[in-house]
Scaffold this motif. Structure first.
Motif, PDB file in Angstrom:
ATOM      1  N   GLU A  11       0.828  -1.207   0.000  1.00 33.48           N
ATOM      2  CA  GLU A  11       0.000   0.000   0.000  1.00 33.48           C
ATOM      3  C   GLU A  11       0.868   1.265   0.000  1.00 33.48           C
ATOM      4  O   GLU A  11       0.564   2.227  -0.697  1.00 33.48           O
ATOM      5  N   ILE A  12       1.956   1.253   0.759  1.00 33.49           N
ATOM      6  CA  ILE A  12       2.887   2.391   0.764  1.00 33.49           C
ATOM      7  C   ILE A  12       3.419   2.633  -0.647  1.00 33.49           C
ATOM      8  O   ILE A  12       3.420   3.760  -1.144  1.00 33.49           O
ATOM      9  N   LEU A  13       3.876   1.573  -1.289  1.00 33.45           N
ATOM     10  CA  LEU A  13       4.442   1.719  -2.631  1.00 33.45           C
ATOM     11  C   LEU A  13       3.402   2.186  -3.642  1.00 33.45           C
ATOM     12  O   LEU A  13       3.705   2.990  -4.528  1.00 33.45           O
ATOM     13  N   ASN A  14       2.181   1.700  -3.510  1.00 34.25           N
ATOM     14  CA  ASN A  14       1.111   2.152  -4.406  1.00 34.25           C
ATOM     15  C   ASN A  14       0.812   3.636  -4.217  1.00 34.25           C
ATOM     16  O   ASN A  14       0.692   4.386  -5.189  1.00 34.25           O
ATOM     17  N   ILE A  15       0.698   4.069  -2.971  1.00 35.52           N
ATOM     18  CA  ILE A  15       0.406   5.481  -2.677  1.00 35.52           C
ATOM     19  C   ILE A  15       1.534   6.381  -3.171  1.00 35.52           C
ATOM     20  O   ILE A  15       1.298   7.392  -3.841  1.00 35.52           O
ATOM     21  N   VAL A  16       2.769   6.016  -2.851  1.00 38.42           N
ATOM     22  CA  VAL A  16       3.918   6.824  -3.261  1.00 38.42           C
ATOM     23  C   VAL A  16       4.028   6.850  -4.786  1.00 38.42           C
ATOM     24  O   VAL A  16       4.238   7.910  -5.389  1.00 38.42           O
ATOM     25  N   SER A  17       3.857   5.708  -5.426  1.00 37.11           N
ATOM     26  CA  SER A  17       3.976   5.652  -6.889  1.00 37.11           C
ATOM     27  C   SER A  17       2.895   6.463  -7.579  1.00 37.11           C
ATOM     28  O   SER A  17       3.179   7.151  -8.567  1.00 37.11           O
ATOM     29  N   GLU A  18       1.671   6.399  -7.081  1.00 39.39           N
ATOM     30  CA  GLU A  18       0.595   7.183  -7.684  1.00 39.39           C
ATOM     31  C   GLU A  18       0.886   8.682  -7.575  1.00 39.39           C
ATOM     32  O   GLU A  18       0.708   9.427  -8.534  1.00 39.39           O
ATOM     33  N   ASP A  19       1.344   9.120  -6.403  1.00 42.67           N
ATOM     34  CA  ASP A  19       1.682  10.528  -6.232  1.00 42.67           C
ATOM     35  C   ASP A  19       2.864  10.911  -7.125  1.00 42.67           C
ATOM     36  O   ASP A  19       2.866  11.968  -7.746  1.00 42.67           O
ATOM     37  N   ALA A  20       3.863  10.029  -7.176  1.00 45.41           N
ATOM     38  CA  ALA A  20       5.053  10.301  -7.999  1.00 45.41           C
ATOM     39  C   ALA A  20       4.687  10.411  -9.478  1.00 45.41           C
ATOM     40  O   ALA A  20       5.200  11.279 -10.184  1.00 45.41           O
ATOM     41  N   LYS A  21       3.793   9.569  -9.940  1.00 44.76           N
ATOM     42  CA  LYS A  21       3.358   9.629 -11.351  1.00 44.76           C
ATOM     43  C   LYS A  21       2.641  10.943 -11.638  1.00 44.76           C
ATOM     44  O   LYS A  21       2.829  11.532 -12.703  1.00 44.76           O
ATOM     45  N   GLN A  22       1.827  11.398 -10.690  1.00 45.99           N
ATOM     46  CA  GLN A  22       1.138  12.678 -10.869  1.00 45.99           C
ATOM     47  C   GLN A  22       2.138  13.831 -10.963  1.00 45.99           C
ATOM     48  O   GLN A  22       1.886  14.826 -11.628  1.00 45.99           O
ATOM     49  N   ARG A  23       3.264  13.679 -10.300  1.00 43.90           N
ATOM     50  CA  ARG A  23       4.310  14.708 -10.339  1.00 43.90           C
ATOM     51  C   ARG A  23       5.291  14.479 -11.493  1.00 43.90           C
ATOM     52  O   ARG A  23       6.322  15.136 -11.574  1.00 43.90           O
ATOM     53  N   ARG A  24       4.979  13.487 -12.319  1.00 47.52           N
ATOM     54  CA  ARG A  24       5.773  13.120 -13.497  1.00 47.52           C
ATOM     55  C   ARG A  24       7.166  12.593 -13.144  1.00 47.52           C
ATOM     56  O   ARG A  24       8.123  12.772 -13.916  1.00 47.52           O
ATOM     57  N   PHE A  25       7.277  11.972 -11.975  1.00 45.63           N
ATOM     58  CA  PHE A  25       8.525  11.296 -11.625  1.00 45.63           C
ATOM     59  C   PHE A  25       8.531   9.933 -12.317  1.00 45.63           C
ATOM     60  O   PHE A  25       7.496   9.301 -12.472  1.00 45.63           O
ATOM     61  N   THR A  26       9.705   9.496 -12.695  1.00 45.81           N
ATOM     62  CA  THR A  26       9.845   8.164 -13.290  1.00 45.81           C
ATOM     63  C   THR A  26      10.563   7.197 -12.345  1.00 45.81           C
ATOM     64  O   THR A  26      10.658   6.018 -12.639  1.00 45.81           O
ATOM     65  N   LYS A  27      11.035   7.729 -11.229  1.00 49.01           N
ATOM     66  CA  LYS A  27      11.760   6.895 -10.263  1.00 49.01           C
ATOM     67  C   LYS A  27      11.586   7.474  -8.862  1.00 49.01           C
ATOM     68  O   LYS A  27      11.615   8.690  -8.678  1.00 49.01           O
ATOM     69  N   VAL A  28      11.410   6.590  -7.892  1.00 49.80           N
ATOM     70  CA  VAL A  28      11.399   6.982  -6.484  1.00 49.80           C
ATOM     71  C   VAL A  28      12.765   6.611  -5.920  1.00 49.80           C
ATOM     72  O   VAL A  28      13.197   5.457  -6.022  1.00 49.80           O
TER      73      VAL A  28
END
Length: 124
Positions: free
Chosen positions: A13-30
């Motif tokens: 769930e942590i990875l899903n939440i972080v990845s969704e937010d990161a995608k909205q910010r146009r990040f390609t890597k955490v």
């Protein structure tokens, strides 16, 4: 390798939440995820870390083998409502070591949350 199902689910769930937010910010890597885990949060930090390493090896979400997980431990503290003593409780029902009454109010130690994460756009 034994990983508790509870921590696997939490890390997923942590990875899903972080990845969704990161995608909205146009990040390609955490690059890093900071998680606060309280001593009384019912989360085992070592098992959470093992779950992260497992998912990291699977290449899940926007993490890779360079992504860092930083677990920040939050010490449990309680205040006695009678004598005002601040003490470290053993359980959520906090028995004051001076008064011997179960009237301690928890002020920290129950937190479980993503504090922050860092990401970047690999294209730039």
């Amino acid at each position: 390798m034994v990983i508790l199902v509870h921590e696997m689910s939490l890390m997923s769930e942590i990875l899903n939440i972080v990845s969704e937010d990161a995608k909205q910010r146009r990040f390609t890597k955490v690059e890093r995820i900071d998680v606060i885990v309280g001593d009384l949060s019912n989360v085992l930090p070592d098992a959470l870390e093992m779950a992260f390493f497992y998912m990291q090896k699977q290449g899940m979400c926007l993490i890779d083998d360079q992504t860092e997980l930083r677990i920040i431990r939050e010490v449990a503290k309680a205040n006695c409502q009678t004598c005002q003593l601040e003490f470290v409780p053993d359980y959520r029902i906090a028995l004051c070591p001076i008064c011997q009454l179960p009237n301690g109010v928890l002020v920290s130690g129950e937190t479980f949350k993503v504090e922050s994460y860092e990401g970047k756009d690999e294209h730039f």
